[in-house]
Enzyme design. Structure first.
Site, PDB file in Angstrom:
ATOM      1  CD  GLU A   1       1.392   0.137   7.008  1.00  0.00           C
ATOM      2  OE1 GLU A   1       1.455  -1.034   7.409  1.00  0.00           O
ATOM      3  OE2 GLU A   1       0.910   0.446   5.909  1.00  0.00           O
TER       4      GLU A   1
ATOM      5  CG  MET B   1      -2.800   3.241   5.134  1.00  0.00           C
ATOM      6  SD  MET B   1      -1.677   1.898   5.584  1.00  0.00           S
ATOM      7  CE  MET B   1      -2.313   1.514   7.223  1.00  0.00           C
ATOM      8  CD  GLU B   2      -3.004  -1.960   5.887  1.00  0.00           C
ATOM      9  OE1 GLU B   2      -2.149  -2.501   6.617  1.00  0.00           O
ATOM     10  OE2 GLU B   2      -2.733  -1.470   4.775  1.00  0.00           O
TER      11      GLU B   2
ATOM     12  CD  GLU C   1      -4.681  -1.580   0.783  1.00  0.00           C
ATOM     13  OE1 GLU C   1      -4.607  -1.485   2.034  1.00  0.00           O
ATOM     14  OE2 GLU C   1      -3.688  -1.783   0.072  1.00  0.00           O
TER      15      GLU C   1
ATOM     16  CD  GLU D   1       1.006  -4.946   3.753  1.00  0.00           C
ATOM     17  OE1 GLU D   1       0.288  -5.262   2.798  1.00  0.00           O
ATOM     18  OE2 GLU D   1       0.791  -3.947   4.458  1.00  0.00           O
TER      19      GLU D   1
END
Length: 844
Positions: free
Chosen positions: A121, A255-256, A290, A312
């Site tokens: 990302e 980070m997901e 997350e 988000e």
């Protein structure tokens, strides 16, 4: 700069076969990517960045191609529109900028080691494999990985490993998802695993530099978060596993990636026996954030980066919804008010700030979208506002319908509002349009006019304001039961004040619960009535009063001196939220005093007085009788006591240090920072600088490292601070992921400010090369604007950054920060004398 072209408009991928051969020793990736999909025309393009393409085949036939680095593209012809198979053979470097596929460095027992992980990302998947690297271009992925594998090492990815043949690890095919969510990690890992009630495998992974027990806290929170979301969303977790992985080098917080969430070590690993409650809360909310994304962002993804807030903002709200359910005794919504709400209100009051929903015109602007105070904090606050308008039942019903309709696809804000509107029977989209599409927020002035309560809304600004006649649909949230639900006009008459008081419980108030994104300014009579009732207010209401009036002071509508008079009456509060706001005000008052001046000494005496009773009550060591609020208050008041330099407090701090005989890690985590700062600043007969810096480099405990950094950057010795600056570019001492915190710490110290500023001016090209393109790069400009507060520094800031104002990723930030510093300088010049007079009057 070249405008963004949407490659998905010409080619729609359906499936990727990804093969990576990774050499950590040579820092090289050799890759082969096969893509099946539909070409909508003969001439198409794939994204790439820094790939060396050896061959490109279409339907098994080699074709000519052209690489255009300015557009991150490979252009080629597929012959005719229709179903095609594209194969690309290429190589790429393993880089150290923490994007794409990159190494993380660490030590175990003095041996240097490295993991390899990913960060794709926003648009960094193209650094790893050719693709349509756009969120709307969802496809399935089959990944195969070979690496210079050593005995005991492993590799994990989005999906479980299917099999291993001849040193190649093959992973099961993913569900349909965006390129930026593809991820894997390889190296010498340890883990702890469990299973949810529904059978999802949950694991936490780290390097062996950490005690295995440090994984327990995260494993518990992750398991319970997934179970909570499955129930709340009424939608099953769609993958067989959920791995949480701590990386030694990681530019963001976390980070997901779908099924394999990556984290900075500080936001996943916890020493359960000796970590401050505030740190545990941060780690828990990051994990919950997350995992909220696994549905909201991964299962349903925004169509384009202008809808980033869909991901988000929602995850930011849900982290608090989840942790409030999992740990109700934490009162986590007070943390939301102390941190996210304050960040959103301050940032959103500056002219030029982006709206939550913002257009993207250039690639560099994508990373600039990740303004945490707006896309995360403000967006979350707006969704909290929606939740308060429609209720939790309608929210859950709407989300269930939203996931059922949009799963494995892409959505816009309109899709969410439609689902919530149908569930609640309210036109949520119309209300939210005024909040998402417009920057800023209103101040509602409340005045008595001939006995009538009259409201007026206008945009609130700190500093200069461009003319903008904006109106918002404001949820008034009044304690007057007859007040309208929404204010959608500039002016509103609520009727007789006497009648209102007759039907309200206590004094008349707006925005009860601090749930809506606006502030209130009451006239003198209404303010006096509020203050009479102040001691009866709950902590959120008391803190909200401080919050609103602090902002009004920053905006020049009221005075900081007025706030100072309130603080002694609140300093002994048992609410951590109230105490946080008290010392937030103190922190801003520090800008009014010059280091070494009489005014600074007055402020220190005042702070010593404010903190004295709490320090006496709480002490330096945890007690069995401590409440959670006590655990959160202790670090704040101890830090205040050390700043106040009361001799008895400094002696107590030094006694704590002496008691552990140099074993700093044994200091209680919630008092450790204050103890170490005291040793560093007040130099109790010996210099600890070298010892603290050596321990910082050797320790793998992120919480301890943060406390050591705070202490080291507080030194009064300019030569010690210069030695820190000299190590800013030495990754063996200060990792690039941690550099911003070190830079901010030295810059905020008057003894080191010039050295830090000189370094930034001289090394900006290095900083751009090393960290440019990262979503947090512009925050180096932001932290300067939070610290500079004199006319001379404003001039230097403008001289250095104005030539860079045309850079798309920095333009908005530079313009805003010039205004922020200029506004602070003006308010200080105007109010400094009154602040000094008030401090003199308050000293007992």
């Amino acid at each position: 700069m070249t405008a963004i072209k949407r490659f998905y408009e010409t080619f729609k991928p359906e499936h990727y076969d990804l093969y990576f051969d990774i050499s950590r020793a040579n820092k090289i990736i050799k890759g082969q990517t096969k893509i099946t999909g539909t070409a909508l025309q003969a001439d198409i393009a794939l994204h790439e960045h820094d790939l060396t393409v050896q061959e490109l085949k279409v339907n098994d036939q080699a074709v000519d191609f052209q690489v255009d680095n300015d557009q991150d593209a490979i252009f080629f012809n597929v012959g005719q529109a229709g179903q095609v198979t594209i194969e690309v053979t290429y190589s790429a470097p393993l880089t150290d900028n923490m994007n794409g596929i990159y190494p993380s460095y660490y030590e175990v027992n003095g041996e240097s080691k490295q993991l390899v992980g990913t960060q794709f990302e926003t648009y960094f998947a193209r650094q790893a494999f050719p693709s349509i690297d756009e969120p709307e271009a969802k496809a399935t992925f089959s990944t195969a990985i070979r690496f210079d594998e050593q005995p005991g090492e492993t590799v994990i990815a989005n999906m479980p490993e299917d099999h291993e043949t001849d040193g190649v690890h093959y992973f099961q095919k993913t569900v349909k998802m965006s390129t930026y969510l593809v991820a894997f990690v390889l190296g010498d890992l340890q883990s702890k695993q469990t299973q949810t009630k529904s059978g999802v495998e949950v694991g936490v992974f780290s390097t062996k530099a950490h005690p295995i027990a440090d994984l327990d806290f995260a494993l518990d929170i992750a398991k319970r978060s997934i179970e909570f979301y499955e129930d709340y969303y009424q939608t099953p977790y769609p993958l067989p596993h959920s791995w949480q992985v701590a990386l030694p080098d990681f530019s963001a917080g976390a980070m997901e990636n779908w099924g394999i969430v990556t984290y900075r070590e500080a936001y996943l690993l916890v020493d359960s026996a000796n970590t401050a409650l505030s740190v545990k809360q941060v780690v828990a909310t990051v994990i919950a954030h997350e995992l909220a994304h696994q549905w909201f962002g991964d299962l349903v993804t925004m169509k384009w980066w202008d809808e980033l807030w869909l991901n988000e903002s929602f995850a930011n709200m849900m982290e608090f919804v989840a942790i409030n359910a999992l740990e109700p005794d934490w009162h986590i919504w007070e943390s939301f008010n102390a941190n996210d709400v304050q960040a959103a209100l301050k940032r959103d009051a500056t002219d030029g700030v982006q709206p939550v929903h913002v257009a993207v015109n250039h690639p560099a602007e994508i990373d600039a979208l990740f303004d945490p105070a707006i896309v995360y904090a403000k967006g979350a606050r707006l969704l909290v506002m929606v939740r308060s308008l429609i209720g939790d039942d309608a929210l859950r019903q709407g989300l269930k319908a939203y996931f059922a309709k949009m799963s494995y696809g892409n959505a816009s804000g309109a899709d969410l509002w439609e689902a919530l509107g149908q569930a609640s029977g309210q036109n949520i989209g119309e209300v939210m349009k005024t909040w998402l599409e417009q920057p800023g927020y209103p101040v509602v002035s409340v005045k008595l006019v001939d006995g009538q309560v009259v409201l007026h809304q206008e945009q609130f600004n700190i500093g200069k304001q461009a003319k903008a006649d904006r109106l918002w649909q404001i949820p008034l949230n009044s304690n007057d039961p007859q007040a309208p639900k929404l204010m959608d006009t500039a002016d509103l008459d609520l009727g007789s004040y006497a009648d209102i008081l007759a039907r309200t419980d206590g004094s008349f108030r707006l925005n009860v619960g601090n749930a809506a994104h606006y502030i209130v300014q009451y006239d003198e009579r209404l303010l006096a009535d509020l203050l009479e009732d102040f001691e009866n207010f709950d902590p959120i209401t008391q803190a909200q009063f401080l919050q609103d009036n602090l902002l009004l002071a920053e905006g020049g509508r009221t005075g900081y001196a007025d706030l100072l008079w309130l603080l002694p009456n609140l300093a002994d509060s048992s609410s951590s939220l109230v105490i946080d706001l008290v010392y937030r005000i103190v922190s801003q008052i520090k800008d009014f005093v010059t280091p070494g001046s009489e005014e600074e000494q007055l402020l220190k005496e005042f702070v010593a007085q404010l903190s004295a009773n709490q320090i006496a009550r709480l002490g330096w060591q945890q007690k069995d009788t401590d409440s959670n609020e006590d655990l959160l208050i202790r670090p704040t008041v101890l830090a205040a006591g050390v700043y106040g330099e009361d001799a008895a407090v400094l002696a107590q701090a030094h006694a704590q240090f002496e008691a552990v005989k140099g074993q700093v890690a044994q200091l209680p985590a919630d008092s450790r920072s204050a103890v170490l700062v005291n040793e560093m600043k007040n130099d109790q007969g010996t210099s600890n600088f070298a010892d603290f810096l050596e321990l910082y480099q050797k320790s793998a405990n992120a919480s301890l490292k943060a406390d050591l950094r705070t202490a080291l950057t507080s030194s009064k010795d300019s030569s010690e601070l210069q030695s820190l600056v000299d190590n800013f570019q030495n990754a063996a001492v200060i990792k690039p992921q941690d550099l911003r915190g070190w830079f901010a710490g030295v810059l905020a110290n008057s003894a080191g400010q010039q050295a830090a500023w000189d370094w930034l001016e001289a090394q900006w090209p290095w900083l751009e090369e090393r960290l440019g393109g990262d979503m947090e790069f512009s925050s180096y400009v932001t932290v300067i604007s939070r610290i500079f507060h004199t006319q001379d520094r404003l001039t230097e800031f403008k001289t250095f950054f104005t030539p860079k104002i045309d850079q798309p990723g920095l333009s908005r930030e530079i313009q805003m920060d010039i205004d922020i510093i200029a506004s602070r300088v003006a308010v200080i010049e105007e109010q400094a004398d009154q602040v000094a007079m008030t401090l003199r009057a308050l000293i007992r």
